[in-house]
Design a protein around this motif. Structure first.
Motif, PDB file in Angstrom:
ATOM      1  N   ASN A  48      24.162 -46.225  24.809  1.00 44.94           N
ATOM      2  CA  ASN A  48      23.589 -47.071  24.030  1.00 44.94           C
ATOM      3  C   ASN A  48      22.665 -48.000  24.276  1.00 44.94           C
ATOM      4  N   GLU A  99      21.219 -47.761  14.175  1.00 44.27           N
ATOM      5  CA  GLU A  99      20.871 -47.020  15.267  1.00 44.27           C
ATOM      6  C   GLU A  99      20.184 -47.853  16.192  1.00 44.27           C
ATOM      7  N   ARG A 112      23.801 -49.646  18.981  1.00 36.90           N
ATOM      8  CA  ARG A 112      24.291 -48.629  17.969  1.00 36.90           C
ATOM      9  C   ARG A 112      25.637 -49.245  17.388  1.00 36.90           C
ATOM     10  N   LEU A 114      29.022 -49.086  14.828  1.00 33.96           N
ATOM     11  CA  LEU A 114      30.497 -48.324  14.682  1.00 33.96           C
ATOM     12  C   LEU A 114      30.090 -47.153  13.643  1.00 33.96           C
ATOM     13  N   TRP A 117      27.852 -44.688  15.220  1.00 32.68           N
ATOM     14  CA  TRP A 117      28.691 -43.758  16.142  1.00 32.68           C
ATOM     15  C   TRP A 117      29.647 -42.768  15.495  1.00 32.68           C
ATOM     16  N   THR A 118      30.282 -43.322  14.292  1.00 30.67           N
ATOM     17  CA  THR A 118      31.423 -42.171  13.857  1.00 30.67           C
ATOM     18  C   THR A 118      30.820 -41.246  12.639  1.00 30.67           C
ATOM     19  N   PRO A 141      24.281 -39.601  15.467  1.00 31.51           N
ATOM     20  CA  PRO A 141      23.612 -40.335  16.566  1.00 31.51           C
ATOM     21  C   PRO A 141      22.608 -39.623  17.205  1.00 31.51           C
ATOM     22  N   VAL A 144      23.907 -37.883  20.832  1.00 31.98           N
ATOM     23  CA  VAL A 144      25.244 -37.359  21.138  1.00 31.98           C
ATOM     24  C   VAL A 144      25.393 -35.799  20.877  1.00 31.98           C
ATOM     25  N   CYS A 149      30.419 -35.343  18.722  1.00 32.44           N
ATOM     26  CA  CYS A 149      30.424 -36.208  17.288  1.00 32.44           C
ATOM     27  C   CYS A 149      31.647 -36.237  16.845  1.00 32.44           C
ATOM     28  N   CYS A 296      30.735 -46.559  23.241  1.00 31.23           N
ATOM     29  CA  CYS A 296      31.747 -45.553  22.841  1.00 31.23           C
ATOM     30  C   CYS A 296      31.751 -44.484  23.814  1.00 31.23           C
ATOM     31  N   PRO A 299      32.907 -40.588  20.539  1.00 33.27           N
ATOM     32  CA  PRO A 299      32.799 -40.666  18.791  1.00 33.27           C
ATOM     33  C   PRO A 299      33.847 -39.496  18.460  1.00 33.27           C
TER      34      PRO A 299
END
Length: 309
Positions: A48, A99, A112, A114, A117-118, A141, A144, A149, A296, A299
């Motif tokens: 990130n 993002e 980024r 949450l 990220w999720t 993302p 990732v 993910c 994170c 994720p």
């Protein structure tokens, strides 16, 4: 969320790895081992960017000299208020769908949030024109790998009708991801919290009722609050929030995050602080500043709910 070691660069990475699937095969007696597995082959990196946040404040020369009720020092009051606003900015950024973005002299650095990220990449049903629409951009993302993910079963669109089955389904998927029952922080908008408060209490849809809750009326109190949602697959501490996917005064009332805090760190390159500047005649002034990133570690171990219609 714990504070991690401050980043030393504008982009901070973590290493993620996964275990091989269990095997029930045996080894023949007397047979030598001729092949050796490379245990680093599944290792991946993602990360990130930092975000620089500032707010300025100032007080006129007249404000400093005039007595104001309940305010002993206008400049110190302005500084305190600015630092409090900055903390709200940080929480809103953490709980955003931003993002990450690389900064330069024109564009700001962005970390980024949450909800990005999720994101599992899910989309809602196509409308009559054939265009896929969603209440917010839930694309994955950008850096990732797919295997790390958030699974689609942990990033659900409840379509305006979150149920016990829907929430428990997220927890079941998290259980299968972690291979263990864990306790999560559930950060939910007011509409989601209201639906959770009404789980198993409302008549009508009897197929979803597991039991009936009775309040002790001798206390003259009706208790309509669920602090913990506990199932065989996980335990969620329910926390209402007005900082989810926020834009100015508007926030997402029907979204939520299910967080394993051991997978998250708030890392400060420069801690939140205030700087006093010289008074050049018009009154004292200053600014507050911080540089941070939201890290994170995986994720895949987090969940999200969009309860919008």
């Amino acid at each position: 969320m714990k504070k991690g070691q401050g980043p030393r660069g504008t982009y901070t990475e973590v290493l993620a790895d996964e275990l091989d699937a269990p095997t029930t095969d045996g080894q023949p007696e007397g047979k030598d081992i001729t092949q050796f597995a490379n245990k680093a082959v599944k290792r991946q990196r993602f990360g990130n960017n930092i975000q620089i946040a500032t707010r300025d404040f100032g007080v006129t020369d007249v404000q400093m000299l005039v007595d104001t009720a309940a305010v002993s020092n206008e400049y110190e009051y302005a500084k305190m208020k600015t630092l409090r606003e900055m903390k709200r900015d940080i929480e809103s950024t953490i709980c955003s769908n931003n993002e990450r973005q690389s900064g330069n002299g024109t564009d700001a650095w962005k970390t980024r949030g949450l909800f990005k990220w999720t994101a599992s990449g899910r989309t809602s049903a196509a409308d009559s024109g054939g265009v896929v629409t969603t209440s917010m951009d839930r694309t994955k993302p950008d850096d990732v790998p797919a295997e790390y993910c958030t699974p689609a079963a942990q990033d659900i669109d409840a379509g305006g009708g979150l149920t016990e089955d829907g929430l428990n389904g997220v927890l079941q998927s998290l259980f299968e991801t972690h291979s263990a029952k864990k306790t999560y922080m559930g950060v939910f908008g007011p509409e989601v919290v209201e639906k959770i408060d009404n789980f198993t209490r409302l008549s009508g849809d009897t197929s979803n009722e597991r039991y009936t809750l009775n309040d002790d009326v001798t206390r003259k109190t009706i208790n309509l609050e669920v602090k913990v949602f506990n199932s065989s697959f996980g335990r969620v501490n329910v926390i209402p929030s007005v900082f989810l996917n926020r834009s100015g005064a508007t926030f997402d009332t029907d979204a939520g995050l299910i967080l394993d805090l051991s997978l998250l760190e708030l890392q400060y390159m420069e801690g939140l602080h205030a700087v006093n500047m010289d008074d050049e005649g018009g009154g004292p002034r200053g600014y507050a500043k911080t540089i941070y990133t939201l890290m994170c570690k995986s994720p895949k171990g987090l969940g999200a709910i969009d309860d919008g219609a």
